[in-house]
Design a protein around this motif. Sequence first.
Motif, PDB file in Angstrom:
ATOM      1  N   VAL A  83       0.837  -1.200   0.000  1.00  0.00           N
ATOM      2  CA  VAL A  83       0.000   0.000   0.000  1.00  0.00           C
ATOM      3  C   VAL A  83       0.872   1.250   0.000  1.00  0.00           C
ATOM      4  CG1 VAL A  83      -1.674   1.336   1.337  1.00  0.00           C
ATOM      5  CG2 VAL A  83      -1.961  -1.134   1.092  1.00  0.00           C
ATOM      6  N   ALA A  84       1.933   1.236   0.817  1.00  0.00           N
ATOM      7  CA  ALA A  84       2.838   2.391   0.869  1.00  0.00           C
ATOM      8  C   ALA A  84       3.516   2.608  -0.473  1.00  0.00           C
ATOM      9  CB  ALA A  84       3.868   2.188   1.964  1.00  0.00           C
ATOM     10  N   MET A  85       3.896   1.518  -1.138  1.00  0.00           N
ATOM     11  CA  MET A  85       4.557   1.636  -2.439  1.00  0.00           C
ATOM     12  C   MET A  85       3.619   2.252  -3.473  1.00  0.00           C
ATOM     13  SD  MET A  85       5.839  -1.430  -4.949  1.00  0.00           S
ATOM     14  CE  MET A  85       4.136  -1.920  -5.248  1.00  0.00           C
ATOM     15  N   LEU A  86       2.373   1.786  -3.520  1.00  0.00           N
ATOM     16  CA  LEU A  86       1.428   2.277  -4.511  1.00  0.00           C
ATOM     17  C   LEU A  86       0.965   3.708  -4.215  1.00  0.00           C
ATOM     18  CD1 LEU A  86      -0.787  -0.912  -4.994  1.00  0.00           C
ATOM     19  CD2 LEU A  86       0.913   0.001  -6.579  1.00  0.00           C
ATOM     20  N   SER A  87       0.836   4.040  -2.909  1.00  0.00           N
ATOM     21  CA  SER A  87       0.334   5.359  -2.535  1.00  0.00           C
ATOM     22  C   SER A  87       1.422   6.421  -2.498  1.00  0.00           C
ATOM     23  CB  SER A  87      -0.339   5.294  -1.151  1.00  0.00           C
ATOM     24  OG  SER A  87      -1.362   4.324  -1.129  1.00  0.00           O
ATOM     25  N   GLY A  88       2.656   5.978  -2.215  1.00  0.00           N
ATOM     26  CA  GLY A  88       3.744   6.935  -2.005  1.00  0.00           C
ATOM     27  C   GLY A  88       3.984   7.846  -3.189  1.00  0.00           C
ATOM     28  N   GLU A  89       3.907   7.296  -4.389  1.00  0.00           N
ATOM     29  CA  GLU A  89       4.175   8.100  -5.580  1.00  0.00           C
ATOM     30  C   GLU A  89       3.180   9.251  -5.695  1.00  0.00           C
ATOM     31  OE1 GLU A  89       4.141   7.614 -10.454  1.00  0.00           O
ATOM     32  OE2 GLU A  89       3.948   5.844  -9.163  1.00  0.00           O
ATOM     33  N   PHE A  90       1.921   8.964  -5.462  1.00  0.00           N
ATOM     34  CA  PHE A  90       0.901  10.005  -5.595  1.00  0.00           C
ATOM     35  C   PHE A  90       0.981  11.019  -4.453  1.00  0.00           C
ATOM     36  CE2 PHE A  90      -0.996   6.290  -7.776  1.00  0.00           C
ATOM     37  CZ  PHE A  90      -1.111   6.838  -9.037  1.00  0.00           C
ATOM     38  N   LEU A  91       1.253  10.535  -3.238  1.00  0.00           N
ATOM     39  CA  LEU A  91       1.347  11.457  -2.106  1.00  0.00           C
ATOM     40  C   LEU A  91       2.535  12.398  -2.258  1.00  0.00           C
ATOM     41  CD1 LEU A  91       0.468   9.106   0.901  1.00  0.00           C
ATOM     42  CD2 LEU A  91      -1.012  10.650  -0.380  1.00  0.00           C
ATOM     43  N   SER A  92       3.615  11.927  -2.842  1.00  0.00           N
ATOM     44  CA  SER A  92       4.762  12.811  -3.067  1.00  0.00           C
ATOM     45  C   SER A  92       4.397  13.934  -4.037  1.00  0.00           C
ATOM     46  CB  SER A  92       5.953  12.014  -3.607  1.00  0.00           C
ATOM     47  OG  SER A  92       5.645  11.456  -4.883  1.00  0.00           O
ATOM     48  N   LEU A  93       3.549  13.639  -5.006  1.00  0.00           N
ATOM     49  CA  LEU A  93       3.115  14.676  -5.949  1.00  0.00           C
ATOM     50  C   LEU A  93       2.278  15.726  -5.237  1.00  0.00           C
ATOM     51  CD1 LEU A  93       2.114  12.488  -9.049  1.00  0.00           C
ATOM     52  CD2 LEU A  93       4.271  13.673  -8.630  1.00  0.00           C
ATOM     53  N   VAL A  94       1.437  15.295  -4.300  1.00  0.00           N
ATOM     54  CA  VAL A  94       0.623  16.238  -3.531  1.00  0.00           C
ATOM     55  C   VAL A  94       1.523  17.130  -2.674  1.00  0.00           C
ATOM     56  CG1 VAL A  94      -1.178  16.458  -1.779  1.00  0.00           C
ATOM     57  CG2 VAL A  94      -1.351  14.687  -3.518  1.00  0.00           C
ATOM     58  N   PRO A 154       0.313  24.015   7.095  1.00  0.00           N
ATOM     59  CA  PRO A 154       0.395  22.574   7.391  1.00  0.00           C
ATOM     60  C   PRO A 154      -0.967  21.902   7.521  1.00  0.00           C
ATOM     61  CG  PRO A 154       1.077  23.890   9.296  1.00  0.00           C
ATOM     62  CD  PRO A 154       0.989  24.812   8.133  1.00  0.00           C
ATOM     63  N   ALA A 155      -1.959  22.653   8.039  1.00  0.00           N
ATOM     64  CA  ALA A 155      -3.301  22.077   8.150  1.00  0.00           C
ATOM     65  C   ALA A 155      -3.862  21.774   6.769  1.00  0.00           C
ATOM     66  CB  ALA A 155      -4.226  23.034   8.900  1.00  0.00           C
ATOM     67  N   THR A 156      -3.673  22.703   5.829  1.00  0.00           N
ATOM     68  CA  THR A 156      -4.141  22.473   4.462  1.00  0.00           C
ATOM     69  C   THR A 156      -3.386  21.321   3.828  1.00  0.00           C
ATOM     70  OG1 THR A 156      -4.665  24.821   4.234  1.00  0.00           O
ATOM     71  CG2 THR A 156      -4.483  23.546   2.203  1.00  0.00           C
ATOM     72  N   GLY A 157      -2.063  21.272   4.094  1.00  0.00           N
ATOM     73  CA  GLY A 157      -1.266  20.168   3.557  1.00  0.00           C
ATOM     74  C   GLY A 157      -1.746  18.813   4.060  1.00  0.00           C
ATOM     75  N   LEU A 158      -2.013  18.741   5.360  1.00  0.00           N
ATOM     76  CA  LEU A 158      -2.501  17.478   5.922  1.00  0.00           C
ATOM     77  C   LEU A 158      -3.862  17.116   5.335  1.00  0.00           C
ATOM     78  CD1 LEU A 158      -1.520  17.909   9.693  1.00  0.00           C
ATOM     79  CD2 LEU A 158      -0.501  16.333   8.025  1.00  0.00           C
ATOM     80  N   PHE A 159      -4.709  18.134   5.140  1.00  0.00           N
ATOM     81  CA  PHE A 159      -6.022  17.880   4.549  1.00  0.00           C
ATOM     82  C   PHE A 159      -5.881  17.348   3.128  1.00  0.00           C
ATOM     83  CE2 PHE A 159      -9.619  19.412   1.967  1.00  0.00           C
ATOM     84  CZ  PHE A 159     -10.665  18.780   2.628  1.00  0.00           C
ATOM     85  N   ALA A 160      -5.022  18.003   2.324  1.00  0.00           N
ATOM     86  CA  ALA A 160      -4.833  17.573   0.937  1.00  0.00           C
ATOM     87  C   ALA A 160      -4.241  16.167   0.870  1.00  0.00           C
ATOM     88  CB  ALA A 160      -3.938  18.567   0.203  1.00  0.00           C
ATOM     89  N   ILE A 161      -3.258  15.912   1.723  1.00  0.00           N
ATOM     90  CA  ILE A 161      -2.650  14.579   1.740  1.00  0.00           C
ATOM     91  C   ILE A 161      -3.670  13.540   2.183  1.00  0.00           C
ATOM     92  CG2 ILE A 161      -0.935  13.148   2.933  1.00  0.00           C
ATOM     93  CD1 ILE A 161       0.883  15.642   2.968  1.00  0.00           C
ATOM     94  N   GLY A 162      -4.489  13.909   3.191  1.00  0.00           N
ATOM     95  CA  GLY A 162      -5.509  12.974   3.654  1.00  0.00           C
ATOM     96  C   GLY A 162      -6.519  12.649   2.571  1.00  0.00           C
ATOM     97  N   ILE A 163      -6.959  13.673   1.828  1.00  0.00           N
ATOM     98  CA  ILE A 163      -7.902  13.452   0.735  1.00  0.00           C
ATOM     99  C   ILE A 163      -7.283  12.565  -0.337  1.00  0.00           C
ATOM    100  CG2 ILE A 163      -9.061  14.605  -1.201  1.00  0.00           C
ATOM    101  CD1 ILE A 163     -10.580  14.966   1.325  1.00  0.00           C
ATOM    102  N   ALA A 164      -6.018  12.862  -0.693  1.00  0.00           N
ATOM    103  CA  ALA A 164      -5.333  12.057  -1.709  1.00  0.00           C
ATOM    104  C   ALA A 164      -5.161  10.624  -1.234  1.00  0.00           C
ATOM    105  CB  ALA A 164      -3.984  12.681  -2.045  1.00  0.00           C
ATOM    106  N   LEU A 165      -4.814  10.459   0.045  1.00  0.00           N
ATOM    107  CA  LEU A 165      -4.625   9.110   0.591  1.00  0.00           C
ATOM    108  C   LEU A 165      -5.921   8.322   0.582  1.00  0.00           C
ATOM    109  CD1 LEU A 165      -2.598   7.191   1.912  1.00  0.00           C
ATOM    110  CD2 LEU A 165      -3.225   8.145   4.134  1.00  0.00           C
ATOM    111  N   LEU A 166      -7.011   8.969   0.955  1.00  0.00           N
ATOM    112  CA  LEU A 166      -8.307   8.292   0.901  1.00  0.00           C
ATOM    113  C   LEU A 166      -8.665   7.896  -0.526  1.00  0.00           C
ATOM    114  CD1 LEU A 166     -10.461  10.404   3.397  1.00  0.00           C
ATOM    115  CD2 LEU A 166      -9.720   8.035   3.679  1.00  0.00           C
ATOM    116  N   THR A 167      -8.294   8.764  -1.475  1.00  0.00           N
ATOM    117  CA  THR A 167      -8.630   8.506  -2.873  1.00  0.00           C
ATOM    118  C   THR A 167      -7.898   7.294  -3.418  1.00  0.00           C
ATOM    119  OG1 THR A 167      -9.010  10.875  -3.211  1.00  0.00           O
ATOM    120  CG2 THR A 167      -8.691   9.530  -5.179  1.00  0.00           C
TER     121      THR A 167
END
Length: 805
Positions: free
Chosen positions: A727-738, A772-785
């Motif tokens: 899961v970390a491998m598949l998600s990491g690429e997209f989260l780094s873009l965010v 940082p709050a916005t960053g965490l929100f964006a990362i959280g949304i991307a991670l859920l996606t």
Amino acid sequence: MLRNYLKIALRNLLNNKGYTAINIFGLALGLATCLLIVLYISDELSVDKHHRSASRLFRIAMETPAEKWAGTPGPLAAGVKSDFPEVESVTRMLKFSGIDRMLLENRNGKEATRFYETNGYYADSTFFDVFTYDFKYGNPGNALNRPNTLVLSENVAEKLFGDVDPVGKVIRVGLVFGDFDYTVSGVFRNSRKSHIDARYFLSMQNADMGGWVVSQNNWAMNNIFHTYVKLRDGADPAAFASKLTPFMNRHGERDLKALGISKKLFIQPVTDIYLRSAIGNEIAPNGSMTYLYIFGSIAVFLLLIACINFMNLSTARSEKRAREVGVRKVMGAVRNSLICQFLGESMIMALMALAIGLVVVQVLLPYFNNLTGKVLDMAAHPAFLYWMAGITLFTGLVAGLYPALYLSSFKPVSVLKGRLVNVTSAVLLRKGLVVFQFTVSIILILGAIVISEQLSFLQNRNLGFDKEQKLVVPFRNQKAAANFYAFKEEVLRIPGVAAATSGSVYPGIENIEDLLFYTENRTIHDAVDVHFATVGDDYVETLGLQMASGRSFTKAFSGDSSSVILNETAARELGYDVASAIGKNVFFELGGKRRSLQVVGVVKDFNFRSLHEGIKPYALTTSITDKYQYFIGNLKTRDYAGTLASVEAAWKRLNPGIPFSYSFLDQDFQKNYQKEHRTGTIVLYFTCIAVVIACLGLFGLATFAAERRTKEIGVRKVLGASVGSIVAMLSGEFLSLVCVALVIATPVAWLGMRQWLQGFAYQVGIGWWIFPATGLFAIGIALLTVSFQSIKAALMNPVKSLRSE
């Protein structure tokens, strides 16, 4: 050939239902939002464009060292008409401070029809020579030529008379200084939009004016007339404008010198006033070109985000279509035909999205109208069809051009052997586009947060007075004003009413009353421009103002009729400190005479205007003007309904037949920020849409990535990889873009919000925590996606994924 392309395109779309649904839904959301914003912008840009010779219409405005002002002195219009041959026609409008509603009464029927109506203005007889209004009844050429005539809007006429021709009928207009009969001379339709949002016009030469307008021959005082000119065809507006200030100085030299002030005149194109003018004493609240740029940018970016989804998913699926391209090229297809085929597919998808988007627009339009305070209708804007066609064509081309060029560039030998070229560049571009999507989304999120923080700050800031639980009852009728003290006494007997007072104005509403104050041993040439309110004895206590020194007004001192209370800013600018001002005299000119007031108190600075502006010199008096325009009651109760019912009953006993009207001070003050509240809400909704569209694309890419790496995942699981590591491998690429998008978006959003906040004299700080709050929100949304597809792929049985090997 075209039929063949269409058949292939539909087959490809049906064979990939998931990607097709993501693309069409994303494009539909983007198109619907874009079309709603286009409707809004088109409506805003149409204001005042309907007037005949609109390009030759100008408003003359005034500039002093202190501010720019939309009002001008009374004799200016006649002087301009006589001195400038390039002026074809000139007219004036007049609105009185504090008279925001007039009581209209039709006594022609069996039962009188009475109601308060807003936005009534006095106008010269030449008004309809300058401005174009579509008359339903009457003749615009002579509608205001006679005294005591008025022209009604269609809506007001229907409220008074129903669906009949009211020309020639008489209605009564109730004002603070008397009730007067007016003859209806015309009815205009409400279909056209103007910065003059009038509901009715009254002839300037009326009995109720008492000759006051005619007597206005001072070039320095009473700058409350809005003066408009129509220039002759071929006249140079710049040359005309350059001659206005010398003309003013020539005619008004004596008056200006007597008051010790200087003025400059300038012109504003009528077509620019609504969106580009933000000066004092505007006829009505204007729009904002800045907000149109903001909304237009949001529309473009939302559409681009939706197009990027199509581009990314098309290039990501290039492996599946590579062999199709190779076979077609081997069979003789040229690149141009392949480009046309792929562009055709994107256009078909854009048309499908348009069909869905139009349904969405039709469903959302009533809510959007409620949000923006407009009555938008697609049918009312003929150009909307062209915009719709253009936006759809733009969407299809932008979404499909790069995939068409990319897919058609494959070499048949390479793709039929299973080798693709330019894969690295395509991957980099795809990542860049994802970063762009989330950069825009994060900027919108940050913007929505800052706007919300600023509005909360405006709502909760200490204004220097107590605005809560203050009931405001306007006295717009002479008969009611005569019963003011009786009404006050009755209301003070009502349980829950702690105090009451009166005022010519109250904090938060426009106050154009000002005087030039100067101190002993000085002249009017050293005067300070001070706005003032004429108030009752208990005004300070009722509003909870704080005294810095001295005392407030009281009935115990009969001399308070010649006293004044200054705010700290006024005392300071007059050369006093808080304590030394007490007992001093300030002087001013009124009615051609020098008068004086004694300073009995200095009140702590309070915001009598909106927080767009800083605190300026202000004074409270008890005698300069009529103080009965507003009753202000301080309520101390939880039973608002019962208290209001008792107040209304007291009003009806004393003022039978006169409608009861009221508001609350805190709500009136917040009306100053309606534009910002609407903007904040619109940005919030559009931000949610942007995030949804971006996440749709991310979901599609995550799905495709999981499908493409199915066998790799199987091998990793066989070799002992855990579900978490996969899961970390598949998600990491997209989260780094965010995260990259957050780094780019942060300074851009900070600069944009700092610029927006400059429109307020009092600003909330942009706290570091927002980013940082916005960053965490964006990362959280991307991670859920992406996590759904990542976990699904990680939990897949490796035997199934490797079986085909």
